[in-house]
Design a protein around this motif. Sequence first.
Motif, mmCIF file in Angstrom:
data_model
loop_
_atom_site.group_PDB
_atom_site.id
_atom_site.type_symbol
_atom_site.label_atom_id
_atom_site.label_comp_id
_atom_site.label_asym_id
_atom_site.label_seq_id
_atom_site.Cartn_x
_atom_site.Cartn_y
_atom_site.Cartn_z
ATOM 1 N N GLN A 88 22.310 23.271 2.098
ATOM 2 C CA GLN A 88 21.919 22.929 3.469
ATOM 3 C C GLN A 88 20.422 23.112 3.672
ATOM 4 O OE1 GLN A 88 23.701 25.313 6.563
ATOM 5 N NE2 GLN A 88 23.170 23.859 8.166
ATOM 6 N N LEU A 89 19.881 24.194 3.164
ATOM 7 C CA LEU A 89 18.461 24.484 3.341
ATOM 8 C C LEU A 89 17.583 23.498 2.592
ATOM 9 C CD1 LEU A 89 16.399 26.500 4.555
ATOM 10 C CD2 LEU A 89 16.565 27.796 2.418
ATOM 11 N N ASN A 90 18.096 22.978 1.464
ATOM 12 C CA ASN A 90 17.284 22.116 0.610
ATOM 13 C C ASN A 90 17.698 20.643 0.650
ATOM 14 O OD1 ASN A 90 15.375 23.977 -1.106
ATOM 15 N ND2 ASN A 90 17.336 25.040 -1.005
ATOM 16 N N TYR A 91 18.494 20.267 1.643
ATOM 17 C CA TYR A 91 18.850 18.863 1.877
ATOM 18 C C TYR A 91 19.594 18.219 0.707
ATOM 19 C CZ TYR A 91 15.551 19.558 5.685
ATOM 20 O OH TYR A 91 14.894 20.053 6.772
ATOM 21 N N TYR A 92 20.556 18.964 0.171
ATOM 22 C CA TYR A 92 21.424 18.399 -0.848
ATOM 23 C C TYR A 92 22.786 18.095 -0.250
ATOM 24 C CZ TYR A 92 18.675 18.886 -5.104
ATOM 25 O OH TYR A 92 17.726 18.717 -6.077
ATOM 26 N N PHE A 134 15.325 9.870 8.412
ATOM 27 C CA PHE A 134 15.754 11.207 8.015
ATOM 28 C C PHE A 134 15.219 12.227 9.013
ATOM 29 C CE2 PHE A 134 15.683 15.131 5.580
ATOM 30 C CZ PHE A 134 16.855 15.058 4.834
ATOM 31 N N LYS A 135 16.079 13.115 9.470
ATOM 32 C CA LYS A 135 15.671 14.159 10.400
ATOM 33 C C LYS A 135 15.711 15.503 9.706
ATOM 34 C CE LYS A 135 16.309 15.834 15.132
ATOM 35 N NZ LYS A 135 17.033 15.638 16.407
ATOM 36 N N MET A 136 14.553 16.175 9.660
ATOM 37 C CA MET A 136 14.465 17.478 9.027
ATOM 38 C C MET A 136 14.946 18.567 9.976
ATOM 39 S SD MET A 136 10.839 17.099 6.958
ATOM 40 C CE MET A 136 11.139 18.620 6.033
ATOM 41 N N LEU A 137 15.176 19.750 9.433
ATOM 42 C CA LEU A 137 15.697 20.846 10.240
ATOM 43 C C LEU A 137 14.728 21.273 11.337
ATOM 44 C CD1 LEU A 137 17.324 23.077 7.446
ATOM 45 C CD2 LEU A 137 18.471 21.535 9.055
ATOM 46 N N ASP A 138 13.425 21.012 11.127
ATOM 47 C CA ASP A 138 12.441 21.377 12.150
ATOM 48 C C ASP A 138 12.289 20.297 13.218
ATOM 49 O OD1 ASP A 138 11.078 19.384 10.823
ATOM 50 O OD2 ASP A 138 9.449 20.658 10.098
ATOM 51 N N GLU A 149 13.372 17.984 -3.523
ATOM 52 C CA GLU A 149 12.280 18.438 -4.377
ATOM 53 C C GLU A 149 10.971 18.589 -3.609
ATOM 54 O OE1 GLU A 149 13.629 16.517 -8.630
ATOM 55 O OE2 GLU A 149 13.056 15.164 -7.012
ATOM 56 N N GLN A 150 10.816 17.811 -2.544
ATOM 57 C CA GLN A 150 9.563 17.854 -1.791
ATOM 58 C C GLN A 150 9.581 18.787 -0.587
ATOM 59 O OE1 GLN A 150 7.591 14.220 -0.717
ATOM 60 N NE2 GLN A 150 8.372 13.089 -2.482
ATOM 61 N N VAL A 151 10.756 19.206 -0.168
ATOM 62 C CA VAL A 151 10.881 19.859 1.136
ATOM 63 C C VAL A 151 9.948 21.060 1.318
ATOM 64 C CG1 VAL A 151 12.892 21.236 0.390
ATOM 65 C CG2 VAL A 151 12.498 20.808 2.824
ATOM 66 N N GLN A 152 9.818 21.914 0.313
ATOM 67 C CA GLN A 152 8.951 23.079 0.454
ATOM 68 C C GLN A 152 7.487 22.670 0.577
ATOM 69 O OE1 GLN A 152 10.148 25.969 1.056
ATOM 70 N NE2 GLN A 152 12.270 25.546 0.526
ATOM 71 N N LEU A 153 7.104 21.617 -0.115
ATOM 72 C CA LEU A 153 5.726 21.132 -0.059
ATOM 73 C C LEU A 153 5.442 20.444 1.276
ATOM 74 C CD1 LEU A 153 5.499 19.712 -3.690
ATOM 75 C CD2 LEU A 153 4.583 21.878 -2.828
#
Length: 335
Positions: free
Chosen positions: A287-291, A225-229, A204-208
């Motif tokens: 995958q893009l939204n970490y689900y 947690f490791k984000m895609l970036d 829910e927060q990823v875009q923000l």
Amino acid sequence: MLRALLISLLFFIFISNKADAKQVYPKRPITTTVVWSAGGGTDAVNRVIMAEMSKELGVRINVTNKSGGVSGSIGMSSTLRKRPDGYNLVGIASSNVSAAVNGGWGEKFEVWYPFIVGSSPDVISVKMDSPYHSLAELIAAAKSSPGSLKVGAGGLGSNHHLHLLELNKVAGTDMSFIPYPGSAPSQTAAITGEVDLVITSMAEQVQLIRGNKLRPLAMLHPEKFKMLDGREIPSIVVDFPELTDHLPISQAIGFAVNNKASAEVKRQLVDAFNKAMISKEVKDWAQLNYYQLSGEYGEAAQQVFSRLESRFAWSLEALNANKVSPESLNIARPN
């Protein structure tokens, strides 16, 4: 000539009736009522999965939002009152299992035949110009001014709320919980400064976070947690190892149909759900939204929600944060 025309007409009616017999359900559009506000995790998940299921079922699925009440009780009650014919589904999440012990309604979650799409871990975040750059700074401020920090999240008795209660307990803080009718408005409240921090899921927060609207401080999960970036967000157990035994407070997002629906309705929904879950569209979106996709349904999903109902209800009881005793509702204690 007339006889031939009549024979052709009767043959057409016979074939049409035979086709209808094969496709008893669905014959008209379906409505899915999401019990949280638009823009949140439950809303997003349902819009994605329903778009793919619609292709399989051959009818339009309209997704609407009906938030409010206690732990999504208004949307759930509204759907449960309708005929159990499969034309009214309800978009739900694990947070809804607290509705009964919070006084929202008198039903146990067994009234539903659920489908679980997936889950995403919770994260504590503040707005980008917040003075807090770490969890340690946040906790220090909370201790120096008890009750002054406000925490936004969707839903009384939600997994987000339970995470805050557990954190207050181990950290010795008194951060105030401000419930919102969904994760999206609680995140907006954090960005505008209406609350000091927000606890919602990473999905829910990823875009923000990507848009530099929110600054993540800690994951409410035993692991970082490791984000895609490449950005890494530390686990809260770095500062509070006592929480290891309490994390994660599970999340399960999906939808349900009235458990009184016919076997044919359930069969058609299961078939469409299984096909939608393996679609490229759903996998890429997850995958893009970490689900983390699940795919459980029926009895298996009922067992998941039963365990969640037990854990949430008795955790709230232990924290003196419920209104109705889980024992009075015959909700078993967690194993």
